[in-house]
Enzyme design. Structure first.
Site, PDB file in Angstrom:
ATOM      1  N   HIS A   1       4.544  -0.001   1.107  1.00  0.00           N
ATOM      2  CA  HIS A   1       3.932  -1.252   1.575  1.00  0.00           C
ATOM      3  C   HIS A   1       3.141  -1.918   0.454  1.00  0.00           C
ATOM      4  O   HIS A   1       3.335  -3.104   0.149  1.00  0.00           O
ATOM      5  CB  HIS A   1       3.014  -0.952   2.765  1.00  0.00           C
ATOM      6  CG  HIS A   1       2.160  -2.097   3.198  1.00  0.00           C
ATOM      7  ND1 HIS A   1       2.412  -2.833   4.342  1.00  0.00           N
ATOM      8  CD2 HIS A   1       1.031  -2.641   2.658  1.00  0.00           C
ATOM      9  CE1 HIS A   1       1.494  -3.771   4.484  1.00  0.00           C
ATOM     10  NE2 HIS A   1       0.637  -3.671   3.459  1.00  0.00           N
ATOM     11  N   GLU A   2       2.236  -1.163  -0.157  1.00  0.00           N
ATOM     12  CA  GLU A   2       1.354  -1.761  -1.154  1.00  0.00           C
ATOM     13  C   GLU A   2       2.120  -2.207  -2.394  1.00  0.00           C
ATOM     14  O   GLU A   2       1.855  -3.277  -2.948  1.00  0.00           O
ATOM     15  CB  GLU A   2       0.247  -0.776  -1.541  1.00  0.00           C
ATOM     16  CG  GLU A   2      -0.687  -0.401  -0.407  1.00  0.00           C
ATOM     17  CD  GLU A   2      -1.407  -1.602   0.211  1.00  0.00           C
ATOM     18  OE1 GLU A   2      -1.486  -2.667  -0.439  1.00  0.00           O
ATOM     19  OE2 GLU A   2      -1.884  -1.475   1.349  1.00  0.00           O
TER      20      GLU A   2
ATOM     21  N   HIS B   1       3.786  -5.551  -2.085  1.00  0.00           N
ATOM     22  CA  HIS B   1       2.957  -6.733  -2.350  1.00  0.00           C
ATOM     23  C   HIS B   1       3.187  -7.228  -3.785  1.00  0.00           C
ATOM     24  O   HIS B   1       3.173  -8.433  -4.053  1.00  0.00           O
ATOM     25  CB  HIS B   1       1.473  -6.416  -2.139  1.00  0.00           C
ATOM     26  CG  HIS B   1       1.042  -6.435  -0.704  1.00  0.00           C
ATOM     27  ND1 HIS B   1       1.289  -7.503   0.128  1.00  0.00           N
ATOM     28  CD2 HIS B   1       0.374  -5.511   0.041  1.00  0.00           C
ATOM     29  CE1 HIS B   1       0.783  -7.242   1.333  1.00  0.00           C
ATOM     30  NE2 HIS B   1       0.238  -6.042   1.305  1.00  0.00           N
TER      31      HIS B   1
ATOM     32  N   GLU C   1       2.414  -9.807   4.745  1.00  0.00           N
ATOM     33  CA  GLU C   1       2.144  -8.477   5.292  1.00  0.00           C
ATOM     34  C   GLU C   1       3.375  -7.888   5.979  1.00  0.00           C
ATOM     35  O   GLU C   1       3.659  -6.694   5.852  1.00  0.00           O
ATOM     36  CB  GLU C   1       0.972  -8.534   6.278  1.00  0.00           C
ATOM     37  CG  GLU C   1      -0.385  -8.452   5.641  1.00  0.00           C
ATOM     38  CD  GLU C   1      -0.621  -7.127   4.941  1.00  0.00           C
ATOM     39  OE1 GLU C   1      -0.266  -6.066   5.511  1.00  0.00           O
ATOM     40  OE2 GLU C   1      -1.136  -7.145   3.813  1.00  0.00           O
TER      41      GLU C   1
ATOM     42  N   HIS D   1      -2.845  -9.277   8.980  1.00  0.00           N
ATOM     43  CA  HIS D   1      -2.313  -7.980   9.408  1.00  0.00           C
ATOM     44  C   HIS D   1      -1.879  -8.006  10.872  1.00  0.00           C
ATOM     45  O   HIS D   1      -1.141  -7.123  11.316  1.00  0.00           O
ATOM     46  CB  HIS D   1      -3.349  -6.879   9.198  1.00  0.00           C
ATOM     47  CG  HIS D   1      -3.719  -6.661   7.760  1.00  0.00           C
ATOM     48  ND1 HIS D   1      -4.721  -7.365   7.150  1.00  0.00           N
ATOM     49  CD2 HIS D   1      -3.188  -5.834   6.818  1.00  0.00           C
ATOM     50  CE1 HIS D   1      -4.819  -6.970   5.882  1.00  0.00           C
ATOM     51  NE2 HIS D   1      -3.900  -6.045   5.655  1.00  0.00           N
TER      52      HIS D   1
END
Length: 530
Positions: A348-349, A352, A372, A432
């Site tokens: 996920h991170e 980004h 997100e 989020h």
């Protein structure tokens, strides 16, 4: 070495060859062919320069040139790198670089130790089987080993001699792949040199979330380091420094004497345990993007990131930073949530970073929710890609580090905050929570509506318009979303724009009248995006 392991060490069948079939490439100019240009012209000219300056290069009868690399500078300067062979045998220490101006005129050269590569005979006195056996004996600690000799001209010290270069491959003390190269004189049998087969090492990691796994490390003097030589990322201990105080030079690189890392416990006091997960999951994320979309790293430039674990004090979070090109993970809240280094969180991170390098979706309003959702989607896909037996693929985001889950895809509103369906107020939600619309779309397009059990988890996904949706599988939907992100979305894309972008992507990949195109459209309608 035990008798049983010794008996398993063997010579590789068919791997012993007296000569190597390395034949130099030649350029033949036909009467109807255009003159070579660019790289090909540089190579042709470099071959001519070597032949015309044979004394300078030590290029004598029996030698051939094998192109290895070509670098063309902006001003037209050419640098052509060759390996050499002698009567078909690789010449170790015989490589050279021809430096030429834009017109192909010789400017300079760079050469390894060998000047001349000629040896009296290419018929070895020491037989291959004998040298293979000696190489096995010179590589202790490698189990289930095979030994593969190759005849070469060894001239790394400047004096050419016929030699056997034997590669021993097998497994190390902890089950990791291991290798050793042993070079012996093919006339006297004397050992010339021995070294690890490659700098890459495979360590054993006792992880917190994915069981006992193999991780790629780098051998260093006195041990090993968490430097991934294949993907370029490094993993460091931040020593609980806050995220805003970190930069790429902060922290301490993880090192270990025996290449066995961590203790596999949650809330571990062994600081390397979180590093195992972070290092491995960064590799899985890199591999997912590379093998699925041919994307080499976050910025598609082949460069690896710096990964920090143990960031902050009781920091129950993780984040990607473009400014330092680094991933930061905290230790959890210290009571219920352990380190934030599980598969989908790491994926996920790092996604980004991919989003920042492509559509750069603004981190506010509906575009922020899409940002997100994109990270949730591809973080989840990294988990599916890894195929780990402990942390299996699911549609529950961050279920390992934030049990039972932080967000879910089939019905996002089950967290009490996220939106299942689009409305005019979605853009006012925290990003989020507005991401729920995109996550719900992804689930419906992948698995369809209604009740379904996947990998032991039961899901029940409703639709906002009462329709029934049939899924096409998450791999196809991820392919569509990646193309939409990297080709059609912009920084201000909203949900309506995302619908258009993904339909364009589905049309590109599968066709306007395809099942995939129709499923994407139906899923958007099912979350009230028309």
């Amino acid at each position: 070495m035990s008798p049983s392991s010794s008996s398993r060490r063997r010579l590789a069948a068919g791997a012993i060859a007296a000569t190597a079939a390395l034949v130099a490439a030649t350029v033949t100019a036909g009467t109807a062919s255009a003159a070579p240009t660019g790289r090909d012209a540089a190579i042709e000219r470099a071959r001519t320069n070597v032949a015309r300056n044979a004394t300078v290069f030590g290029f004598t009868d029996g030698q051939s040139l094998v192109v290895k690399d070509v670098v063309l500078d902006a001003d037209g300067t050419q640098h052509v790198r060759f390996d050499r062979t002698y009567l078909g045998l690789p010449v170790v220490g015989g490589d050279l670089v021809v430096h030429q101006d834009a017109r192909g005129r010789l400017k300079d050269s760079s050469r390894a130790a060998a000047h001349d590569a000629a040896v009296r005979s290419i018929v070895p006195t020491v037989p291959a089987r004998l040298t293979a056996g000696r190489a096995l004996a010179a590589a202790p600690g490698i189990g289930d080993a095979t030994s593969s000799p190759e005849l070469v001209v060894w001239a790394a010290d400047g004096t050419p001699r016929l030699a056997w270069r034997t590669t021993v491959q097998g497994t190390g003390d902890h089950g990791q792949p291991a290798g050793r190269v042993v070079v012996t004189d093919a006339t006297s049998g004397e050992q010339i040199e021995a070294y690890d087969a490659e700098h890459r090492a495979s360590g054993t990691g006792h992880s917190e979330y994915t069981g006992d796994i193999t991780i790629d490390t780098t051998a260093q003097s006195g041990g090993y380091a968490l430097i991934d030589p294949l993907r370029g990322h490094v993993t460091k201990d931040a020593h609980n420094v806050s995220a805003n105080a970190l930069n790429a030079n902060s922290g301490t690189l993880y090192t270990d004497p025996d290449n066995v890392w961590g203790d596999g416990k949650k809330f571990s006091t062994d600081r390397a345990t979180a590093a195992v997960d972070a290092h491995a999951n960064t590799a899985w994320t890199y591999d997912y993007y590379k093998n699925t979309f041919n994307r080499s790293g976050i910025k598609n430039d082949g460069k690896g990131a710096t990964v920090f674990v143990h960031v902050g004090t009781n920091w129950d979070n993780a984040q990607w930073s473009d400014s330092c090109f680094c991933m930061m993970t905290g230790d959890g809240d210290g009571t219920t949530d352990p380190e934030q280094v599980d598969l989908d969180t790491m994926g996920h991170e790092m996604t980004h970073g991919v989003t920042s390098a492509t559509a750069n979706l603004r981190y506010s309003g509906e575009s922020g929710g899409l940002n997100e959702a994109t990270s949730d989607i591809f973080g989840t896909m990294v988990e599916w890609y890894a195929g780990n037996a402990v942390d299996t693929g699911d549609y529950l985001f961050s279920d390992q580090s934030t049990p039972p889950w932080l967000r879910r895809f089939d019905k996002p509103s089950l967290d009490g905050r996220s939106a299942d369906c689009w409305s005019r107020k979605v853009g006012q939600l925290d990003v989020h929570n507005s991401s729920g619309v995109g996550n719900h779309w992804f689930y419906l397009a992948s698995e369809g509506s209604g009740t379904k059990t996947v990998n032991g988890v039961t899901y029940n996904s409703p639709t906002c318009n009462g329709s029934a949706v049939t899924g096409i599988g998450n791999q196809k939907v991820a392919n569509i979303w990646y193309r939409a992100l990297t080709v059609y979305m912009t920084s201000t894309t909203d949900y309506k724009g995302a619908r258009t972008a993904s339909l364009n992507a589905a049309k590109d990949l599968y066709g306007l009248n395809s099942t995939e195109y129709k499923a994407v459209a139906a899923a958007w309608s099912a979350v009230s995006v028309a």
